[in-house]
Design a protein around this motif. Sequence first.
Motif, PDB file in Angstrom:
ATOM      1  N   SER A  32       0.907  -1.127  -0.043  1.00 43.41           N
ATOM      2  CA  SER A  32       0.118   0.130   0.054  1.00 43.41           C
ATOM      3  C   SER A  32       0.765   1.338   0.135  1.00 43.41           C
ATOM      4  N   ARG A  33       2.197   0.972   0.058  1.00 43.02           N
ATOM      5  CA  ARG A  33       3.152   2.415   0.333  1.00 43.02           C
ATOM      6  C   ARG A  33       4.484   1.741  -0.476  1.00 43.02           C
ATOM      7  N   VAL A  34       5.078   2.660  -1.020  1.00 42.33           N
ATOM      8  CA  VAL A  34       6.436   2.637  -1.699  1.00 42.33           C
ATOM      9  C   VAL A  34       7.272   3.587  -1.331  1.00 42.33           C
ATOM     10  N   VAL A  35       8.497   3.315  -0.995  1.00 41.89           N
ATOM     11  CA  VAL A  35       9.354   4.373  -0.565  1.00 41.89           C
ATOM     12  C   VAL A  35      10.553   4.374  -1.552  1.00 41.89           C
ATOM     13  N   CYS A  36      10.981   5.322  -2.180  1.00 42.01           N
ATOM     14  CA  CYS A  36      11.774   5.268  -3.120  1.00 42.01           C
ATOM     15  C   CYS A  36      12.950   6.447  -2.764  1.00 42.01           C
ATOM     16  N   THR A  37      14.179   6.095  -2.659  1.00 40.65           N
ATOM     17  CA  THR A  37      15.361   7.012  -2.160  1.00 40.65           C
ATOM     18  C   THR A  37      16.104   7.166  -3.211  1.00 40.65           C
ATOM     19  N   PHE A  38      16.675   8.647  -3.448  1.00 39.06           N
ATOM     20  CA  PHE A  38      17.536   9.185  -4.586  1.00 39.06           C
ATOM     21  C   PHE A  38      18.743   9.572  -3.698  1.00 39.06           C
ATOM     22  N   ALA A  39      19.744   9.374  -4.448  1.00 36.01           N
ATOM     23  CA  ALA A  39      21.214   9.739  -3.940  1.00 36.01           C
ATOM     24  C   ALA A  39      21.320  11.333  -3.770  1.00 36.01           C
ATOM     25  N   PRO A  40      22.237  11.845  -2.908  1.00 35.05           N
ATOM     26  CA  PRO A  40      22.363  13.349  -2.733  1.00 35.05           C
ATOM     27  C   PRO A  40      22.793  13.816  -4.109  1.00 35.05           C
ATOM     28  N   GLY A  41      22.540  15.135  -4.545  1.00 34.85           N
ATOM     29  CA  GLY A  41      23.304  15.577  -5.833  1.00 34.85           C
ATOM     30  C   GLY A  41      22.398  16.079  -6.833  1.00 34.85           C
ATOM     31  N   LEU A  42      21.074  16.348  -6.232  1.00 36.99           N
ATOM     32  CA  LEU A  42      19.999  16.646  -7.428  1.00 36.99           C
ATOM     33  C   LEU A  42      20.367  18.196  -7.468  1.00 36.99           C
ATOM     34  N   TYR A  43      20.729  18.604  -8.755  1.00 36.45           N
ATOM     35  CA  TYR A  43      21.273  20.013  -8.848  1.00 36.45           C
ATOM     36  C   TYR A  43      19.894  20.945  -8.972  1.00 36.45           C
ATOM     37  N   LEU A  44      19.981  22.370  -9.040  1.00 38.94           N
ATOM     38  CA  LEU A  44      19.122  23.318  -9.155  1.00 38.94           C
ATOM     39  C   LEU A  44      18.379  23.055 -10.329  1.00 38.94           C
ATOM     40  N   LEU A  45      17.110  23.029 -10.183  1.00 35.87           N
ATOM     41  CA  LEU A  45      16.144  23.054 -11.399  1.00 35.87           C
ATOM     42  C   LEU A  45      16.317  21.684 -12.311  1.00 35.87           C
ATOM     43  N   LYS A  46      16.784  20.677 -11.665  1.00 35.69           N
ATOM     44  CA  LYS A  46      16.858  19.237 -12.249  1.00 35.69           C
ATOM     45  C   LYS A  46      15.779  18.297 -11.466  1.00 35.69           C
ATOM     46  N   THR A  47      15.223  17.386 -12.278  1.00 36.35           N
ATOM     47  CA  THR A  47      14.051  16.517 -11.656  1.00 36.35           C
ATOM     48  C   THR A  47      14.692  15.082 -11.744  1.00 36.35           C
ATOM     49  N   ALA A  48      13.810  14.338 -10.826  1.00 36.91           N
ATOM     50  CA  ALA A  48      14.078  12.977 -10.718  1.00 36.91           C
ATOM     51  C   ALA A  48      12.603  12.338 -10.714  1.00 36.91           C
ATOM     52  N   THR A  49      12.693  11.192 -11.306  1.00 38.57           N
ATOM     53  CA  THR A  49      11.470  10.416 -11.705  1.00 38.57           C
ATOM     54  C   THR A  49      11.384   9.121 -11.034  1.00 38.57           C
ATOM     55  N   ALA A  50      10.190   8.903 -10.518  1.00 42.17           N
ATOM     56  CA  ALA A  50       9.812   7.501 -10.050  1.00 42.17           C
ATOM     57  C   ALA A  50       8.680   7.066 -10.557  1.00 42.17           C
ATOM     58  N   GLN A  51       8.513   5.780 -10.901  1.00 41.12           N
ATOM     59  CA  GLN A  51       7.459   4.946 -11.689  1.00 41.12           C
ATOM     60  C   GLN A  51       7.070   3.976 -10.887  1.00 41.12           C
ATOM     61  N   ILE A  52       5.812   3.595 -10.597  1.00 42.30           N
ATOM     62  CA  ILE A  52       5.338   2.729  -9.894  1.00 42.30           C
ATOM     63  C   ILE A  52       4.074   2.007 -10.322  1.00 42.30           C
ATOM     64  N   PRO A  53       4.165   0.966 -10.986  1.00 46.32           N
ATOM     65  CA  PRO A  53       3.067  -0.065 -11.425  1.00 46.32           C
ATOM     66  C   PRO A  53       2.126  -0.060 -10.239  1.00 46.32           C
ATOM     67  N   VAL A  54       0.734   0.285 -10.589  1.00 45.96           N
ATOM     68  CA  VAL A  54      -0.418  -0.049  -9.628  1.00 45.96           C
ATOM     69  C   VAL A  54      -1.285  -0.824 -10.272  1.00 45.96           C
ATOM     70  N   HIS A  55      -1.869  -1.930  -9.411  1.00 47.24           N
ATOM     71  CA  HIS A  55      -2.720  -2.944  -9.805  1.00 47.24           C
ATOM     72  C   HIS A  55      -4.084  -2.740  -9.172  1.00 47.24           C
ATOM     73  N   VAL A  56      -5.179  -2.402  -9.905  1.00 50.33           N
ATOM     74  CA  VAL A  56      -6.349  -2.301  -9.400  1.00 50.33           C
ATOM     75  C   VAL A  56      -7.128  -3.796  -9.022  1.00 50.33           C
ATOM     76  N   GLN A  57      -7.751  -4.039  -8.028  1.00 48.36           N
ATOM     77  CA  GLN A  57      -8.020  -5.108  -7.389  1.00 48.36           C
ATOM     78  C   GLN A  57      -9.261  -5.637  -8.500  1.00 48.36           C
ATOM     79  N   SER A  58      -9.310  -6.698  -8.881  1.00 50.06           N
ATOM     80  CA  SER A  58     -10.608  -7.381  -9.580  1.00 50.06           C
ATOM     81  C   SER A  58     -11.740  -7.069  -9.053  1.00 50.06           C
ATOM     82  N   THR A  59     -11.967  -6.641  -7.878  1.00 49.22           N
ATOM     83  CA  THR A  59     -13.145  -6.445  -7.263  1.00 49.22           C
ATOM     84  C   THR A  59     -13.737  -5.136  -7.387  1.00 49.22           C
TER      85      THR A  59
END
Length: 182
Positions: free
Chosen positions: A121-148
Amino acid sequence: MPRIRASIVSRVALVVALCAAGAAPAAADQLRPHPRTTTVRQESPRSQRALDDPSDSDLAVVSVSIGGAQPGGTTKLRVLIANLGPDVTASPVTVTVTVPSGASAVGPFFPSSCTPNANASRVVCTFAPGLYLLKTATAQIPVHVQSTAAHGSVLMGGRVMVSSPDDTNTGNNTASYAVRVG
């Protein structure tokens, strides 16, 4: 051929005349490889900060997108975070994704540092130090919808949060999302 030869002779004569006048390096100097030089850019005091010291950074959730899914289907949540600055992050950045009720997180995740809790129900993603000014990082999490899940329903309660000891403005650290079923 005589035309090309005349052109070469006139160029050589010009180089000799310039060399004699001191306006250009000697032809022999032009053939020697020049030593490689390295330019060292003076870093600002902010970028010389020790990695253990917190920086003056403003992390923000700038985009959350997710497609719909059929009951029993899977869609992908894409989270984009940014460093609004002014400093480079000196500490790790954590993105926490809460999945709405009626769905669960399934791998593989991006980045590979993402880990789900026991009931997905929860996912934690960690990114290393060093994200520069006006730069971005992306996380992609597949989400499965229950059949009910009911066809045509909307699964509410999805939440994304970014955090870091470096973050000086927590007002832009969270965003909500929902998953449309059907």
